[in-house]
Scaffold this motif. Structure first.
Motif, mmCIF file in Angstrom:
data_model
loop_
_atom_site.group_PDB
_atom_site.id
_atom_site.type_symbol
_atom_site.label_atom_id
_atom_site.label_comp_id
_atom_site.label_asym_id
_atom_site.label_seq_id
_atom_site.Cartn_x
_atom_site.Cartn_y
_atom_site.Cartn_z
ATOM 1 N N ASN A 108 2.325 13.324 -14.441
ATOM 2 C CA ASN A 108 1.137 12.976 -15.455
ATOM 3 C C ASN A 108 0.194 14.934 -14.990
ATOM 4 N N ARG A 143 2.036 -0.578 -14.428
ATOM 5 C CA ARG A 143 1.537 1.094 -14.519
ATOM 6 C C ARG A 143 2.233 1.918 -15.530
ATOM 7 N N GLU A 179 3.119 9.451 -10.361
ATOM 8 C CA GLU A 179 2.495 9.136 -11.410
ATOM 9 C C GLU A 179 1.692 10.707 -11.857
ATOM 10 N N THR A 180 0.856 11.580 -10.320
ATOM 11 C CA THR A 180 0.479 12.733 -10.781
ATOM 12 C C THR A 180 1.559 13.239 -10.626
ATOM 13 N N LYS A 210 2.255 1.904 -3.357
ATOM 14 C CA LYS A 210 1.474 1.878 -4.154
ATOM 15 C C LYS A 210 0.812 3.957 -4.084
ATOM 16 N N ARG A 211 1.230 4.370 -2.939
ATOM 17 C CA ARG A 211 1.221 5.481 -2.582
ATOM 18 C C ARG A 211 2.053 6.456 -3.235
ATOM 19 N N HIS A 212 3.539 5.928 -3.093
ATOM 20 C CA HIS A 212 4.567 6.812 -3.769
ATOM 21 C C HIS A 212 4.160 6.839 -5.088
ATOM 22 N N GLU A 250 1.051 -1.396 -0.437
ATOM 23 C CA GLU A 250 0.102 -0.202 0.123
ATOM 24 C C GLU A 250 0.198 1.117 0.100
ATOM 25 N N ASP A 287 1.889 6.849 -6.709
ATOM 26 C CA ASP A 287 0.346 7.399 -7.099
ATOM 27 C C ASP A 287 1.247 8.804 -7.474
#
Length: 224
Positions: free
Chosen positions: A89, A144, A85-86, A78-80, A75, A82
Protein backbone atom coordinates in the motif's frame (compact mmCIF):
# COMPACT_ATOMS: atom_id res chain seq x y z
CA UNK A 1 -27.01 -13.39 -10.26
CA UNK A 2 -26.20 -15.65 -7.36
CA UNK A 3 -24.43 -13.81 -4.56
CA UNK A 4 -20.95 -14.85 -3.49
CA UNK A 5 -20.69 -17.23 -0.57
CA UNK A 6 -19.24 -15.49 2.45
CA UNK A 7 -16.26 -17.08 4.14
CA UNK A 8 -16.86 -17.48 7.88
CA UNK A 9 -14.32 -18.87 10.30
CA UNK A 10 -15.17 -21.19 13.15
CA UNK A 11 -15.11 -18.98 16.29
CA UNK A 12 -12.65 -21.45 17.83
CA UNK A 13 -10.18 -20.56 15.06
CA UNK A 14 -10.34 -16.82 15.80
CA UNK A 15 -8.29 -15.04 18.45
CA UNK A 16 -10.12 -13.15 21.19
CA UNK A 17 -8.29 -9.84 21.23
CA UNK A 18 -8.35 -8.23 24.70
CA UNK A 19 -8.86 -4.52 25.21
CA UNK A 20 -7.07 -3.95 28.51
CA UNK A 21 -3.37 -3.09 28.31
CA UNK A 22 -2.17 -5.79 30.71
CA UNK A 23 -4.15 -8.51 28.96
CA UNK A 24 -3.03 -7.19 25.58
CA UNK A 25 0.60 -7.51 26.68
CA UNK A 26 0.04 -11.19 27.51
CA UNK A 27 -1.79 -11.68 24.22
CA UNK A 28 1.13 -10.19 22.28
CA UNK A 29 3.63 -12.23 24.31
CA UNK A 30 1.86 -15.43 23.25
CA UNK A 31 2.08 -14.42 19.60
CA UNK A 32 5.73 -13.43 19.88
CA UNK A 33 6.67 -16.71 21.54
CA UNK A 34 4.55 -18.66 19.05
CA UNK A 35 6.46 -17.07 16.17
CA UNK A 36 9.76 -18.04 17.80
CA UNK A 37 8.56 -21.62 18.32
CA UNK A 38 7.44 -21.90 14.69
CA UNK A 39 10.81 -20.59 13.52
CA UNK A 40 12.61 -23.19 15.65
CA UNK A 41 10.37 -26.24 15.31
CA UNK A 42 7.85 -25.63 12.54
CA UNK A 43 4.24 -26.75 12.76
CA UNK A 44 5.18 -30.21 14.03
CA UNK A 45 6.63 -28.80 17.25
CA UNK A 46 3.90 -26.21 17.75
CA UNK A 47 1.45 -26.60 20.64
CA UNK A 48 -0.22 -24.49 23.30
CA UNK A 49 1.26 -26.56 26.18
CA UNK A 50 4.75 -25.88 24.83
CA UNK A 51 4.05 -22.16 24.55
CA UNK A 52 2.62 -22.09 28.08
CA UNK A 53 5.73 -23.79 29.41
CA UNK A 54 8.08 -21.42 27.61
CA UNK A 55 6.19 -18.37 28.87
CA UNK A 56 5.56 -19.83 32.35
CA UNK A 57 1.86 -19.22 31.86
CA UNK A 58 -1.04 -21.54 32.56
CA UNK A 59 -2.65 -23.21 29.57
CA UNK A 60 -5.99 -21.78 30.65
CA UNK A 61 -4.71 -18.21 30.41
CA UNK A 62 -3.64 -18.85 26.83
CA UNK A 63 -6.92 -20.58 25.94
CA UNK A 64 -8.80 -17.50 27.17
CA UNK A 65 -7.32 -15.61 24.19
CA UNK A 66 -6.76 -18.46 21.76
CA UNK A 67 -9.35 -21.26 22.03
CA UNK A 68 -7.33 -23.55 19.73
CA UNK A 69 -3.83 -23.59 18.20
CA UNK A 70 -5.46 -22.57 14.90
CA UNK A 71 -6.53 -19.30 16.49
CA UNK A 72 -2.86 -18.50 17.12
CA UNK A 73 -1.80 -19.56 13.64
CA UNK A 74 -4.58 -17.58 11.96
CA UNK A 75 -3.74 -14.47 13.98
CA UNK A 76 -0.07 -14.76 13.04
CA UNK A 77 -0.97 -15.23 9.36
CA UNK A 78 -3.23 -12.18 9.57
CA UNK A 79 -0.43 -10.09 11.08
CA UNK A 80 1.98 -11.08 8.33
CA UNK A 81 -0.62 -10.32 5.69
CA UNK A 82 -1.22 -6.93 7.34
CA UNK A 83 2.53 -6.25 7.16
CA UNK A 84 2.72 -7.30 3.50
CA UNK A 85 -0.30 -5.14 2.66
CA UNK A 86 1.40 -2.19 4.36
CA UNK A 87 4.51 -2.69 2.24
CA UNK A 88 2.46 -2.75 -0.97
CA UNK A 89 0.00 0.00 0.00
CA UNK A 90 2.89 2.36 0.71
CA UNK A 91 3.97 1.87 -2.90
CA UNK A 92 0.64 2.27 -4.70
CA UNK A 93 1.87 5.51 -6.26
CA UNK A 94 5.02 3.77 -7.47
CA UNK A 95 2.97 1.02 -9.14
CA UNK A 96 0.60 3.54 -10.74
CA UNK A 97 3.51 5.20 -12.54
CA UNK A 98 4.46 1.91 -14.24
CA UNK A 99 2.92 -0.11 -17.04
CA UNK A 100 0.77 -2.91 -15.65
CA UNK A 101 3.36 -5.49 -16.73
CA UNK A 102 6.17 -3.68 -14.92
CA UNK A 103 3.91 -3.17 -11.90
CA UNK A 104 3.42 -6.94 -11.66
CA UNK A 105 7.18 -7.44 -11.69
CA UNK A 106 7.58 -4.89 -8.90
CA UNK A 107 4.72 -6.31 -6.79
CA UNK A 108 6.13 -9.83 -7.10
CA UNK A 109 9.59 -8.58 -6.12
CA UNK A 110 8.27 -6.98 -2.93
CA UNK A 111 6.12 -10.02 -2.07
CA UNK A 112 8.99 -12.45 -2.63
CA UNK A 113 11.39 -10.35 -0.57
CA UNK A 114 8.87 -10.26 2.29
CA UNK A 115 8.23 -14.00 2.30
CA UNK A 116 11.90 -14.88 2.00
CA UNK A 117 12.69 -12.64 4.99
CA UNK A 118 9.97 -14.18 7.21
CA UNK A 119 9.98 -17.95 7.62
CA UNK A 120 6.72 -17.99 9.56
CA UNK A 121 4.96 -16.09 6.76
CA UNK A 122 6.19 -18.75 4.34
CA UNK A 123 4.95 -21.54 6.61
CA UNK A 124 1.50 -20.09 7.30
CA UNK A 125 0.71 -18.39 3.99
CA UNK A 126 2.45 -20.74 1.55
CA UNK A 127 2.31 -24.01 3.47
CA UNK A 128 -1.22 -24.90 2.42
CA UNK A 129 -4.44 -25.59 4.30
CA UNK A 130 -4.60 -28.66 6.52
CA UNK A 131 -8.00 -28.21 8.20
CA UNK A 132 -11.35 -26.67 7.31
CA UNK A 133 -10.49 -23.66 9.47
CA UNK A 134 -7.14 -23.12 7.78
CA UNK A 135 -8.78 -23.58 4.36
CA UNK A 136 -11.31 -20.87 5.16
CA UNK A 137 -8.60 -18.63 6.60
CA UNK A 138 -6.62 -18.98 3.37
CA UNK A 139 -9.73 -18.14 1.35
CA UNK A 140 -10.12 -14.94 3.37
CA UNK A 141 -6.43 -14.22 2.81
CA UNK A 142 -6.80 -14.62 -0.97
CA UNK A 143 -9.79 -12.30 -1.04
CA UNK A 144 -7.76 -9.66 0.80
CA UNK A 145 -4.90 -10.06 -1.67
CA UNK A 146 -7.43 -9.78 -4.49
CA UNK A 147 -8.81 -6.52 -3.06
CA UNK A 148 -5.27 -5.20 -2.76
CA UNK A 149 -4.49 -6.25 -6.32
CA UNK A 150 -7.61 -4.53 -7.60
CA UNK A 151 -6.38 -1.28 -6.04
CA UNK A 152 -2.95 -1.77 -7.60
CA UNK A 153 -4.26 -2.56 -11.08
CA UNK A 154 -7.04 0.08 -10.94
CA UNK A 155 -6.01 2.08 -13.98
CA UNK A 156 -6.99 2.60 -17.58
CA UNK A 157 -4.70 -0.20 -18.78
CA UNK A 158 -6.77 -3.10 -17.42
CA UNK A 159 -10.46 -3.89 -17.10
CA UNK A 160 -10.98 -6.39 -14.27
CA UNK A 161 -14.45 -7.91 -13.90
CA UNK A 162 -15.82 -8.98 -10.54
CA UNK A 163 -17.24 -12.19 -12.00
CA UNK A 164 -15.00 -14.02 -12.42
CA UNK A 165 -13.03 -12.24 -9.71
CA UNK A 166 -9.96 -11.63 -11.84
CA UNK A 167 -8.02 -9.70 -9.18
CA UNK A 168 -8.30 -12.58 -6.71
CA UNK A 169 -7.55 -15.16 -9.39
CA UNK A 170 -4.33 -13.43 -10.38
CA UNK A 171 -3.27 -13.34 -6.71
CA UNK A 172 -4.05 -17.07 -6.58
CA UNK A 173 -1.85 -17.66 -9.62
CA UNK A 174 1.13 -15.79 -8.20
CA UNK A 175 0.79 -17.42 -4.79
CA UNK A 176 0.63 -20.87 -6.40
CA UNK A 177 4.07 -20.24 -7.92
CA UNK A 178 5.37 -19.09 -4.53
CA UNK A 179 3.86 -22.14 -2.84
CA UNK A 180 5.42 -24.58 -5.31
CA UNK A 181 8.85 -23.04 -4.73
CA UNK A 182 8.37 -23.14 -0.95
CA UNK A 183 7.37 -26.80 -1.01
CA UNK A 184 10.32 -27.76 -3.20
CA UNK A 185 13.04 -25.47 -1.83
CA UNK A 186 11.82 -23.94 1.44
CA UNK A 187 11.90 -20.42 0.00
CA UNK A 188 11.02 -18.60 -3.23
CA UNK A 189 13.80 -19.01 -5.78
CA UNK A 190 14.56 -16.52 -8.59
CA UNK A 191 13.21 -18.99 -11.16
CA UNK A 192 9.87 -19.26 -9.37
CA UNK A 193 9.83 -15.50 -8.83
CA UNK A 194 9.99 -15.06 -12.60
CA UNK A 195 7.48 -17.86 -13.15
CA UNK A 196 4.99 -15.95 -10.98
CA UNK A 197 5.54 -12.78 -13.03
CA UNK A 198 5.04 -14.57 -16.35
CA UNK A 199 1.98 -16.47 -15.15
CA UNK A 200 0.30 -13.35 -13.77
CA UNK A 201 1.12 -11.30 -16.86
CA UNK A 202 -0.10 -14.06 -19.15
CA UNK A 203 -3.45 -14.21 -17.37
CA UNK A 204 -4.01 -10.46 -17.08
CA UNK A 205 -3.18 -9.74 -20.70
CA UNK A 206 -6.62 -11.10 -21.59
CA UNK A 207 -8.10 -8.13 -19.69
CA UNK A 208 -5.88 -5.45 -21.20
CA UNK A 209 -7.77 -2.47 -22.54
CA UNK A 210 -6.86 -1.92 -26.23
CA UNK A 211 -5.02 1.32 -26.78
CA UNK A 212 -7.11 3.87 -28.64
CA UNK A 213 -5.68 5.11 -31.91
CA UNK A 214 -4.51 8.71 -31.70
CA UNK A 215 -6.45 11.21 -33.76
CA UNK A 216 -4.50 12.39 -36.80
CA UNK A 217 -4.82 16.14 -36.62
CA UNK A 218 -3.44 16.50 -40.14
CA UNK A 219 -6.45 14.80 -41.72
CA UNK A 220 -9.15 17.21 -42.88
CA UNK A 221 -12.71 16.37 -43.63
CA UNK A 222 -13.56 16.54 -47.32
CA UNK A 223 -16.40 18.88 -48.05
CA UNK A 224 -19.04 17.80 -50.51
Amino acid sequence: MQSKRQTVLDPLAVARVPTQDRARARFDAVLTESEKLLEESGLQGFSIPTIAERLEMTRGSIYSYFPTPHAILNELAKRHLDALETVLNERIGEFAALSWRDAIQRVVDYAVDYHNAHSVARTLILGGAVTDSSFRAQDMLMRRLGDLGRRIWANEQLSLPLEPDVATLVADIGLSCFRRSFLEHGYITPDYRQAAVLAMQGYLEHYEVPATSPIDTNVTTRKE
